[in-house]
Design a protein around this motif. Structure first.
Motif, PDB file in Angstrom:
ATOM      1  N   ASP A  95       0.853  -1.175   0.000  1.00 63.28           N
ATOM      2  CA  ASP A  95       0.000   0.000   0.000  1.00 63.28           C
ATOM      3  C   ASP A  95       0.900   1.239   0.000  1.00 63.28           C
ATOM      4  OD1 ASP A  95      -2.350   1.648   0.398  1.00 63.28           O
ATOM      5  OD2 ASP A  95      -1.699   1.824   2.483  1.00 63.28           O
ATOM      6  N   SER A 136      -5.535   2.338  -3.155  1.00 62.19           N
ATOM      7  CA  SER A 136      -6.841   2.891  -3.527  1.00 62.19           C
ATOM      8  C   SER A 136      -6.702   4.249  -4.203  1.00 62.19           C
ATOM      9  CB  SER A 136      -7.732   3.025  -2.284  1.00 62.19           C
ATOM     10  OG  SER A 136      -7.935   1.768  -1.680  1.00 62.19           O
ATOM     11  N   THR A 169      -9.812  -2.048  -7.116  1.00 61.57           N
ATOM     12  CA  THR A 169     -10.397  -2.289  -5.794  1.00 61.57           C
ATOM     13  C   THR A 169     -11.904  -2.491  -5.895  1.00 61.57           C
ATOM     14  OG1 THR A 169     -10.735   0.073  -5.354  1.00 61.57           O
ATOM     15  CG2 THR A 169      -8.595  -0.858  -4.761  1.00 61.57           C
ATOM     16  N   LYS A 188      -9.352  -4.568  -1.129  1.00 58.03           N
ATOM     17  CA  LYS A 188      -8.412  -4.930  -2.185  1.00 58.03           C
ATOM     18  C   LYS A 188      -8.436  -6.444  -2.412  1.00 58.03           C
ATOM     19  CE  LYS A 188      -5.460  -1.048  -0.863  1.00 58.03           C
ATOM     20  NZ  LYS A 188      -4.136  -0.602  -0.351  1.00 58.03           N
ATOM     21  N   LYS A 209      -8.978  -3.537   4.645  1.00 55.01           N
ATOM     22  CA  LYS A 209      -8.716  -3.616   3.208  1.00 55.01           C
ATOM     23  C   LYS A 209      -8.695  -5.054   2.697  1.00 55.01           C
ATOM     24  CE  LYS A 209      -7.942   0.817   2.218  1.00 55.01           C
ATOM     25  NZ  LYS A 209      -8.671   1.562   1.186  1.00 55.01           N
TER      26      LYS A 209
END
Length: 287
Positions: A95, A136, A169, A188, A209
């Motif tokens: 990330d 994201s 996503t 995700k 996530k």
């Protein structure tokens, strides 16, 4: 009359330009031509000599061509083997905001990215694993962050086809929003994009996530925040690189990488806790 006849029959002297002399000259010329032809048959002619001289050169060129083709084939086989070996390496997806960077949004702009301390150490992992990005954020934000991170590392870090952004996503569940999540929060999914789930890990600072059923693929990373929370003494990435090298470096290609997730998580939490205690001691000393 007899004397006249005898005078007519007297042979010509040597060297006289008579018919006999001409015949002798013709015979000598013919003999020389025959001798010349015999010598030509015994000795190769100019064209044959050139062919014999060119033959070794052609063999040498052919030998060089065969060597070049053999080297090219060996190089191609080596490249294919290296490609196969690399494809068997674990995939580590990172990330961005809160994990590798601290991002400040700006309207109609890519915003500002600040690198987390020790992010340059990712260069060590790029040599042993396949690194990617899963965020994201938008494509524009990802491009700016990637450029910044690789400039700091001094080398390419992330494989282009392993960069996933907001379009990859899914919207977060309604339960997440009901518990205080934001409307634009996303999860995700990994199984949607990767076939071998036992070779993929996601490093993220937000536990929500992870898609339901894929929690075992996530390594929860202590968050690195904005503004005053951008602790330049943070050593979480330093601990992350060391933990990944030690826990994943010796695994065989058929081992499930998810088995080491709990140990890596524990080491990251320990690094964050140690830094927290260090900051608290500094504050106490200042007071």
């Amino acid at each position: 009359r007899q004397e006249e006849m005898q005078q007519l029959e007297v042979p010509e002297k040597e060297g006289d330009p008579s018919e006999v002399g001409r015949k002798r000259c013709r015979r000598e010329v013919q003999e020389q031509e025959v001798q010349g032809e015999q010598q030509q048959q015994k000795q190769p002619g100019c064209g044959q000599q050139q062919q014999q001289q060119q033959h070794p050169e052609e063999e040498q060129q052919q030998h060089k061509l065969e060597q070049r083709e053999q080297l090219q084939q060996q190089r191609t086989e080596a490249e294919l083997e290296a490609c196969r070996a690399r494809r068997s390496l674990p995939i580590l997806l990172f990330d961005l905001n809160g994990t590798l960077t601290s991002h400040t949004s700006r309207r109609k702009a890519a915003g500002t990215n600040h690198p987390r301390p020790h992010v340059a150490l990712l260069a060590r992992l790029a040599k042993k694993f396949r690194l990617g990005i899963y965020t994201s954020s938008t494509v524009r934000t990802v491009a700016a962050a990637k450029q910044m991170l690789e400039k700091i590392a001094g080398c390419p870090l992330f494989e282009p086809h392993l960069i996933l952004y907001r379009e990859h996503t899914m919207p977060a569940l309604a339960m997440h929003r009901e518990n205080g999540g934001k409307e634009w929060d996303t999860v995700k999914p990994l199984g949607k994009w990767f076939g071998k789930m036992d070779r993929v890990l996601l490093f993220d600072d937000d536990e929500y996530k992870a898609l339901a059923g894929e929690e075992g693929n996530m390594v929860l990373v202590p968050a690195w925040g904005n503004g005053e929370l951008e602790d330049q003494g943070c050593r979480v990435l330093e601990a992350l690189v060391a933990a990944v090298e030690e826990e994943l470096g010796g695994l065989d290609a058929d081992v499930d990488v998810r088995t080491v997730v709990p140990r890596i998580r524990q080491r990251l939490l320990a690094a964050a806790q140690a830094r927290k205690e260090e900051l608290e001691q500094q504050q106490q000393q200042q007071q």
